[in-house]
Scaffold this active site. Structure first.
Site, mmCIF file in Angstrom:
data_model
loop_
_atom_site.group_PDB
_atom_site.id
_atom_site.type_symbol
_atom_site.label_atom_id
_atom_site.label_comp_id
_atom_site.label_asym_id
_atom_site.label_seq_id
_atom_site.Cartn_x
_atom_site.Cartn_y
_atom_site.Cartn_z
ATOM 1 N N SER A 208 39.835 39.042 43.712
ATOM 2 C CA SER A 208 39.495 40.109 42.773
ATOM 3 C C SER A 208 38.127 40.744 42.998
ATOM 4 O O SER A 208 37.893 41.859 42.548
ATOM 5 C CB SER A 208 39.606 39.608 41.336
ATOM 6 O OG SER A 208 38.898 38.419 41.170
ATOM 7 N N HIS A 236 46.656 41.146 41.581
ATOM 8 C CA HIS A 236 46.193 42.417 42.163
ATOM 9 C C HIS A 236 47.072 42.881 43.336
ATOM 10 O O HIS A 236 46.658 43.756 44.100
ATOM 11 C CB HIS A 236 44.752 42.265 42.669
ATOM 12 C CG HIS A 236 43.767 41.967 41.584
ATOM 13 N ND1 HIS A 236 43.273 42.932 40.732
ATOM 14 C CD2 HIS A 236 43.191 40.805 41.194
ATOM 15 C CE1 HIS A 236 42.433 42.379 39.878
ATOM 16 N NE2 HIS A 236 42.359 41.082 40.134
ATOM 17 N N LYS A 262 47.864 45.017 34.832
ATOM 18 C CA LYS A 262 47.277 45.855 35.891
ATOM 19 C C LYS A 262 48.347 46.834 36.375
ATOM 20 O O LYS A 262 48.521 47.889 35.775
ATOM 21 C CB LYS A 262 46.718 44.963 36.998
ATOM 22 C CG LYS A 262 45.663 43.968 36.430
ATOM 23 C CD LYS A 262 45.038 43.122 37.486
ATOM 24 C CE LYS A 262 44.330 41.904 36.949
ATOM 25 N NZ LYS A 262 43.251 42.137 36.021
HETATM 26 N N1 PMP Z 1 44.150 36.408 37.874
HETATM 27 C C1 PMP Z 1 43.381 37.335 38.475
HETATM 28 C C2 PMP Z 1 43.215 37.276 39.959
HETATM 29 C C3 PMP Z 1 42.753 38.323 37.722
HETATM 30 O O1 PMP Z 1 41.969 39.232 38.312
HETATM 31 C C4 PMP Z 1 42.951 38.351 36.317
HETATM 32 C C5 PMP Z 1 42.328 39.416 35.415
HETATM 33 N N2 PMP Z 1 41.262 40.063 35.832
HETATM 34 C C6 PMP Z 1 43.751 37.366 35.746
HETATM 35 C C7 PMP Z 1 44.342 36.421 36.548
HETATM 36 C C8 PMP Z 1 43.969 37.328 34.263
HETATM 37 O O2 PMP Z 1 44.900 38.294 33.897
HETATM 38 P P1 PMP Z 1 44.882 38.932 32.426
HETATM 39 O O3 PMP Z 1 43.873 40.023 32.439
HETATM 40 O O4 PMP Z 1 46.287 39.409 32.223
HETATM 41 O O5 PMP Z 1 44.514 37.836 31.490
#
Ligand code: PMP
Length: 423
Positions: A208, A236, A262
């Site tokens: 991320s 992602h 997302k």
């Molecule tokens: N895994 C990754 C790699 C993320 O980037 C995120 C959120 N930024 C999450 C899990 C968590 O997802 P959520 O926003 O739906 O809680």
């Protein structure tokens, strides 16, 4: 007098406090909170949310003590721009009209609506798995899967750049945890090979903060060879990487976690995998069992978005996003970069913050990401692109970066679309 207050010192647990009579409530909470806040402020890391009045990438950003500022955001994970899609919004409206605003209870009590099962069936088919389970967030999905499968007696191998929800899931599960160097499959192979018992390998498939991809073919074969459970966080993964050969038999055990927040433009998370694995989650995962079911409107929005993602229109949106990614990635010297998360590593924290505010002055919102979110000395701008960015908006981003001396001006997004290398 015994004074029991919060402490950073693990040695000061209640059980070890001397028994000196009845407790007197002189808890130094206020001092502790002030001190903790000061530490964040002194590190220059104090933050607060700024409201962004927008539907899509362009909108009005709240400013400290000033009128709002018109900006284009390059900071959202709405990769295909479906949050404002009329079909998605209409599906949420219909769900609101039919089932009301909230689901009123957890899924196993009375919170399940037909739309939850419909979405789960669609997600299972999309991910080529027997079953899928929808949870309130992606964070809760990772907590669930790692607490259930990563319990005492298991051992988790986790990439060092995995998302915070994976790290916290490992803590919750209380399995042994080994953090392996980012993407180093040789090292992972050696570590897994010398660890007995039930092994789990867990990784983001697109990281991320760097936007780079895990080697899925390598991970699938490594996990299969060792009989390890492979848990993939595909939050992602809008432009890949794809799982080679899906989850067909002969590939070992794989759980595919994702988010609805997302690419699917809603709120929620899911886990897809073999039937009994998902049923075990349904019966054991506390972040699923002891929380209210996702709202019908959020669930219906994700289902409508998923239908678009799997349609020819979805393919067009991804192709458009890939063109934006190609253009910006070439500009910043990363030709071949595939994901819509594009880091521009600056190094020094103050420099990254000042680059971000210089871009903001040009009406471009690109956040600076600093330690501890990323390792020391790697503070960066983090650009995220969406298929609903216009060519003109991407042109503005590229020339804004160029004005700051970041990357080089290339062909315009509306021109030859970056088919030749700029660098
Ligand atoms: N895994 C990754 C790699 C993320 O980037 C995120 C959120 N930024 C999450 C899990 C968590 O997802 P959520 O926003 O739906 O809680």
């Amino acid at each position: 007098m015994s004074v029991n207050g919060p402490s950073d010192d693990p040695g000061s647990r209640d059980s070890e406090a001397p028994d000196t009579g009845p407790l007197v409530s002189v808890t130094p909470w206020t001092a502790w909170v002030d001190g903790s806040c000061l530490k964040v402020e002194d590190a220059g890391q104090w933050r607060r949310p700024r409201s962004f009045d927008a539907k899509g990438p362009a909108g009005l950003l709240e400013e400290d003590g000033a009128p709002t500022r018109p900006v284009v955001s390059f900071a959202s994970n709405d990769y295909l721009g479906l949050t404002a899609d009329p079909e998605v919004v209409a599906a949420a409206h219909r769900a609101l009209d039919r089932w009301g605003s909230g689901s009123g209870a957890s899924r196993l009590v009375t919170g399940s609506r037909p739309v939850h099962a419909e979405l789960e069936a669609a997600l299972a088919s999309w991910k080529e798995c027997d079953r899928a389970l929808v949870l309130p967030t992606g964070f809760a999905a990772n907590l669930s899967v790692l607490s259930v499968f990563g319990g005492v007696g298991s051992h988790v191998f986790s990439d060092e750049l995995n998302h915070a929800s994976i790290i916290d899931g490992c803590r919750l599960g209380r399995a042994g945890v080994t953090v392996y160097p980012h993407g180093d499959l040789d090292r992972l192979d050696a570590l897994v090979g010398r660890t007995p018992g039930r092994r789990i390998i867990v990784t983001d498939t697109v990281f991320s903060m760097d936007g780079d991809e895990a080697d899925l073919a390598g991970l699938v074969s490594l996990a299969h060879r060792h009989g390890a459970l492979l848990i993939l966080d595909e939050a992602h993964a809008v432009l890949g990487p794809e799982l080679p050969g899906g989850t067909a038999s002969g590939r070992g055990e794989i759980l595919r976690m994702g988010t609805l927040s997302k690419t699917l433009s809603s709120l929620g998370g899911f886990v897809a995998g073999p039937k009994r694995f998902v049923e075990l989650l349904e019966n054991r995962a506390r972040p699923y069992i002891f929380t209210t079911a996702p709202t019908p409107a959020d669930t219906a929005a994700a289902l409508a978005a998923l239908r678009i993602v799997r349609s020819p229109r979805g393919a067009n949106l991804r192709a458009r996003l890939a063109r934006h990614v190609d253009r910006v990635a070439r500009h910043v010297g990363r030709p071949g970069h595939r994901s819509p998360i594009i880091p521009v590593v600056i190094g020094d924290e103050a420099d990254a913050v000042s680059a971000s505010s210089d871009l903001l002055a040009l009406g471009l919102w690109v956040p600076a990401i600093r330690p501890p979110t990323v390792p020391d000395g790697t503070a960066r701008l983090r650009i995220t692109l969406s298929s609903v960015h216009t060519d003109e908006q991407v042109d503005r981003l590229v020339s804004g970066l160029a004005r700051l001396g970041l990357g080089r001006p290339g062909p315009s997004a509306g021109g030859d679309r970056g088919q030749r290398s700029d660098l």
